[in-house]
Structure formats: C-alpha cells, structure tokens
Design a protein around this motif. Structure first.
Motif, PDB file in Angstrom:
ATOM      1  N   GLU A 208      36.913  41.967  33.717  1.00 11.66           N
ATOM      2  CA  GLU A 208      35.730  42.432  34.412  1.00 11.66           C
ATOM      3  C   GLU A 208      36.023  43.742  35.127  1.00 11.66           C
ATOM      4  OE1 GLU A 208      34.013  39.606  36.974  1.00 11.66           O
ATOM      5  OE2 GLU A 208      33.622  38.125  35.401  1.00 11.66           O
ATOM      6  N   LEU A 209      35.094  44.658  35.078  1.00 11.30           N
ATOM      7  CA  LEU A 209      35.266  45.942  35.742  1.00 11.30           C
ATOM      8  C   LEU A 209      34.893  45.827  37.205  1.00 11.30           C
ATOM      9  CD1 LEU A 209      33.666  48.312  33.073  1.00 11.30           C
ATOM     10  CD2 LEU A 209      36.101  47.862  33.451  1.00 11.30           C
ATOM     11  N   LYS A 210      35.592  46.576  38.046  1.00 11.09           N
ATOM     12  CA  LYS A 210      35.232  46.653  39.460  1.00 11.09           C
ATOM     13  C   LYS A 210      33.935  47.463  39.577  1.00 11.09           C
ATOM     14  CE  LYS A 210      40.087  46.634  40.878  1.00 11.09           C
ATOM     15  NZ  LYS A 210      41.174  47.423  41.520  1.00 11.09           N
ATOM     16  N   ARG A 211      33.321  47.407  40.772  1.00  9.59           N
ATOM     17  CA  ARG A 211      32.026  48.077  40.938  1.00  9.59           C
ATOM     18  C   ARG A 211      32.107  49.581  40.671  1.00  9.59           C
ATOM     19  NH1 ARG A 211      31.992  44.108  44.923  1.00  9.59           N
ATOM     20  NH2 ARG A 211      30.231  42.670  44.798  1.00  9.59           N
ATOM     21  N   ASP A 212      33.146  50.226  41.201  1.00  9.81           N
ATOM     22  CA  ASP A 212      33.262  51.666  40.968  1.00  9.81           C
ATOM     23  C   ASP A 212      33.538  51.964  39.500  1.00  9.81           C
ATOM     24  OD1 ASP A 212      35.795  50.514  41.200  1.00  9.81           O
ATOM     25  OD2 ASP A 212      36.708  52.424  41.819  1.00  9.81           O
ATOM     26  N   GLU A 213      34.262  51.057  38.835  1.00 15.15           N
ATOM     27  CA  GLU A 213      34.548  51.255  37.419  1.00 15.15           C
ATOM     28  C   GLU A 213      33.282  51.092  36.569  1.00 15.15           C
ATOM     29  OE1 GLU A 213      39.217  49.865  37.138  1.00 15.15           O
ATOM     30  OE2 GLU A 213      37.648  48.350  36.946  1.00 15.15           O
ATOM     31  N   GLN A 214      32.402  50.193  36.998  1.00 13.18           N
ATOM     32  CA  GLN A 214      31.144  50.033  36.266  1.00 13.18           C
ATOM     33  C   GLN A 214      30.326  51.327  36.313  1.00 13.18           C
ATOM     34  OE1 GLN A 214      29.098  46.620  37.874  1.00 13.18           O
ATOM     35  NE2 GLN A 214      30.856  45.278  37.572  1.00 13.18           N
ATOM     36  N   VAL A 215      30.355  51.994  37.468  1.00 14.00           N
ATOM     37  CA  VAL A 215      29.624  53.256  37.598  1.00 14.00           C
ATOM     38  C   VAL A 215      30.270  54.329  36.723  1.00 14.00           C
ATOM     39  CG1 VAL A 215      28.848  55.057  39.180  1.00 14.00           C
ATOM     40  CG2 VAL A 215      28.907  52.671  39.941  1.00 14.00           C
ATOM     41  N   LEU A 216      31.598  54.398  36.773  1.00 10.18           N
ATOM     42  CA  LEU A 216      32.304  55.382  35.940  1.00 10.18           C
ATOM     43  C   LEU A 216      32.026  55.156  34.454  1.00 10.18           C
ATOM     44  CD1 LEU A 216      35.754  55.538  37.771  1.00 10.18           C
ATOM     45  CD2 LEU A 216      34.149  57.427  37.484  1.00 10.18           C
ATOM     46  N   LYS A 217      31.993  53.906  34.047  1.00  9.95           N
ATOM     47  CA  LYS A 217      31.725  53.602  32.634  1.00  9.95           C
ATOM     48  C   LYS A 217      30.312  54.066  32.241  1.00  9.95           C
ATOM     49  CE  LYS A 217      32.026  49.964  29.131  1.00  9.95           C
ATOM     50  NZ  LYS A 217      30.818  50.356  28.435  1.00  9.95           N
ATOM     51  N   SER A 218      29.343  53.842  33.137  1.00  7.35           N
ATOM     52  CA  SER A 218      27.975  54.273  32.819  1.00  7.35           C
ATOM     53  C   SER A 218      27.890  55.801  32.724  1.00  7.35           C
ATOM     54  CB  SER A 218      26.986  53.749  33.863  1.00  7.35           C
ATOM     55  OG  SER A 218      27.260  54.291  35.131  1.00  7.35           O
TER      56      SER A 218
END
Length: 411
Positions: A208-218
């Motif tokens: 699972e991606l961390k919250r900041d990583e989810q933003v970076l991925k988007s």
C-alpha cells in the motif's frame, strides 16, 4: 444491514425527489457567448433543467421560469483561479487565515478549512464569478499543498472537487539558492518513479502506498495537475523538461518571462496562468512583464488563463483584467475563454462554456461584460439564481437609512 439498506433507499428517493423538484429555466432572446467553437449566438434560447444546460435554441421554451434577456449578453460564469477565497477573511487578522501552514506538505488539504459563508463570496459574485480554484500558500516545503474547486453559491456543499491539483513554488529565495527546490522536486519525482518501477519489476502489487506517495503517483500518471509558480525564463525551460521527463500534466503560474520562451511553452503544451495587469519589472525575475503579454502568448499558441494578483478580496475585478487584455491585443472571445473555457480545460472542470450537458453556471449582463460600467443582472450557479447583494451593500443600506435611533440600533 436491513436498516442500512433502507437508509440508502431513503437517501436515493430523497435525492431523486430533489432533482425532480428543481425549477427548470429558459433564457430567451439572449446574445449568447458560448466560449467554445459555436462562438456568439444572437436571439438565442438556453434551456436549463436540473442544474444542467439541456438545450440551445429548442423548438419550444417550455420551462417553469422564463426570462427574456432582451438581447443582452449571456456568458458562462467566470472561473477564478489560484486565490485564497474562503480561506482568508481578513488578511491582517491571523485567526481568520487558513490558507497555509508552516508544516504543510504535498498532502495538505485546505478545503477542510473552507468557509462557504465568507463575506468575500457574495462580494465576488458581483464580478460574475461563479466558481473558483482555491489554492494554499505559505509553508516551508516547496509543496504548498493541494487546490480545490468550489462554486460560489455559499452553500455548505459548494466544494465540487477537493485536491484537484498540487501547488509547487519555485523561484528566487531570500536565503539560499533557487536551485535547491528545483533539485528537491526533481529528486522527489525521480526517486518515487524508480520505486514504482522496482515494485513493478518485483511484482509487489500488495504494497500500500503512503498518502504522499499516492499523490506523487497521481502526478506521475498524469492524472493530477501540478501548478508550478515561477517567473524566470530559464526556470520555465526547466519546468518544461520536468514535464518531458516525467510525463507530468502541469501549468505555470505567474510566468513573467513566458513571452521569452513562448514557442517552447506552446510546443510542450504547457499553459500559463498570468495576471494580465502586471506591467512593471517587479523583480529581477519579472523584467518582461507587459500588458500585451496575454496577446503575445495566445498568438504564439500558448494556452493562457487570466487571474488576478494580490488580495483575494479584489478577485471580483477579474473581468476588468481581461478587459485590459482586450485593450492590449486580445479579442473579446480570447479574453472570455481565458477566464472561462480555457480555465476549465486546464483544470479539468465541468464548467466554463455554454453547451448542452454543461453545468448551468451562467451570467446575464446589463451590457458588454468587459466594460467597467456593466453590471450583473442575473447570476445562476447549477441553474439556481443567486443574489449579488454583499455585506458592503447591507452596510451601505444600514448607514444610509434614516432613523431617529442611533446607528447601532439600525438594521
């Protein structure tokens, strides 16, 4: 579970009932500025149902309410961007400021502090502005947080999209080098891209991606817009390289030197968000500010969004800024697009033009919307009409009213 299902059914029925009871509207005999390829339509009729434009020039204007525009100008509602609407009530009062935080990061969501009852909102509707992309500001990180998109109805459910873009600030630093933030941004994207590629290679689908990583991925997937503040031409070229390297969906705000690299911006399809009233070299990064920059950029093929600089309390003046851009080379159609349809295109919004299927955010003007003396006669958001009366009007009425009582007792 049964109770849960029953509740859902009740909510669904209630929602359906609300839509079914929405008042339909027909605006007849209008000069319609569509802000799209249809151009300007004369003696046109617009039909609105359930908050959406359902027909242009229907065979019959059957609606609950019919307004004869008498040939006056109907435009899409103006969209303002990159301001602190609803986040700052009084700039000089710290406890009424919620736009930024010292510890804000890429995940900072200022929409949680949005105040739809801000007195600035009704005041801003006077300028024909029906929606806004609100941005964070301040903080130590180069990532200032995420923007959100709201309408100006003043209702508690007026936020249409939260976290719709990431706001990044580059440029000159009072202490240290501007190179640091650009390097941090590049490294952040490169390191996370490498992490994603390694995870894919190792087939680690369950992580699972961390919250900041989810933003970076988007951002890396091009799903979320990144808005970057910068002025100097060399920095604008570096930002173009970021887009080419990582496949980003990005726009540049301020962009005082954009005219210097207009061809490169157009070729890379990087839009700019500018204050068309900037005409002075306000810093060493802004030596190319000029009133005709909007015209030069659009003529070079760059997508231009016009915004207002400075205090959010003056954003109702946005149409005047666009009007000044007309005086310095833009056509009225280009100026209207720069505050409506182009904004919607850059930020991915369901608004900004008069077309079937679009939200009925509309403004009926007393005359040319870019003239100083013109006023908003009617303004609709989601097909519902709203007042342009502001707190300033109420204060004026209060203190102009004659009474035997002291002013403090007059309402």
């Amino acid at each position: 579970m049964k109770l849960f299902k029953s509740s859902l059914l009740a909510l669904a029925v209630a929602a359906t009932s609300t839509w079914a009871n929405a008042e339909s509207l027909a605006i007849t005999n209008a000069t319609v500025h569509t802000a799209n390829e249809q151009g300007v339509l004369t003696n046109a009729t617009i039909l609105v149902e359930d908050g959406v434009i359902t027909a242009i020039n229907p065979s019959a204007a059957n609606a609950d309410k019919v307004i004869d525009a008498q040939g006056k100008n109907l435009t899409p509602g103006i969209i303002s961007v990159m301001n602190n609407l609803g986040l700052v009530e009084v700039g000089a009062v710290s406890r009424s400021r919620d736009a930024g935080d010292k510890g804000a990061s890429i995940t900072f969501d200022p929409s949680l502090a949005y105040n739809p009852k801000s007195t600035v909102i009704a005041y801003t509707r006077k300028g024909g502005i029906t929606s806004s992309v609100v941005s964070p500001r301040g903080g130590d990180s180069l990532f200032k947080g995420q923007t959100f998109y709201t309408d100006l109805s003043g209702e508690f459910d007026s936020i249409r999209v939260a976290n719709n873009a990431v706001y990044v600030e580059l440029g000159a630093e009072s202490k240290g080098s501007r190179a640091t933030n650009l390097q941090k941004l590049t490294d952040k994207l490169a390191d996370f891209q490498a992490k994603l590629e390694k995870a894919k290679k190792d087939d680690k689908k369950g992580d699972e991606l961390k919250r900041d990583e989810q933003v970076l991925k988007s951002l890396l997937d091009g799903e979320k817009l990144m808005v970057v503040y910068a002025d100097r031409a060399s920095e604008l070229l570096n930002i173009i390289k970021l887009k080419q390297t990582f496949g980003l969906n990005l726009a540049i705000v301020s962009a005082a030197d954009a005219v210097v690299v207009a061809d490169e911006l157009a070729k890379a399809d990087v839009p700019v968000i500018i204050d068309a009233m900037q005409n002075l070299p306000s810093s060493f990064d802004a030596l190319n500010n000029s009133l005709d920059n909007a015209a030069k950029l659009i003529n070079a093929g760059v997508k231009v969004v016009i915004t207002t600089g400075g205090d959010t309390h003056n954003m109702y003046q946005l149409r005047y800024n666009a009007g000044n851009a007309i005086a310095n080379g833009l056509t009225p159609e280009q100026a209207l697009a720069a505050i409506t349809s182009t904004v919607a295109e850059v930020f991915g919004l369901d608004a900004g033009e008069i077309a079937v299927g679009k939200k009925a955010d509309l403004v009926l003007w007393s005359a040319d919307p870019f003239e100083l003396s013109t006023k908003v006669e009617h303004i609709w958001i989601d097909g519902k009409e709203y007042s342009t009366q502001s707190r300033s009007d109420k204060l004026r009425d209060r203190y102009m009213a004659t009474s035997d009582m002291p002013r403090a007792y007059t309402k």
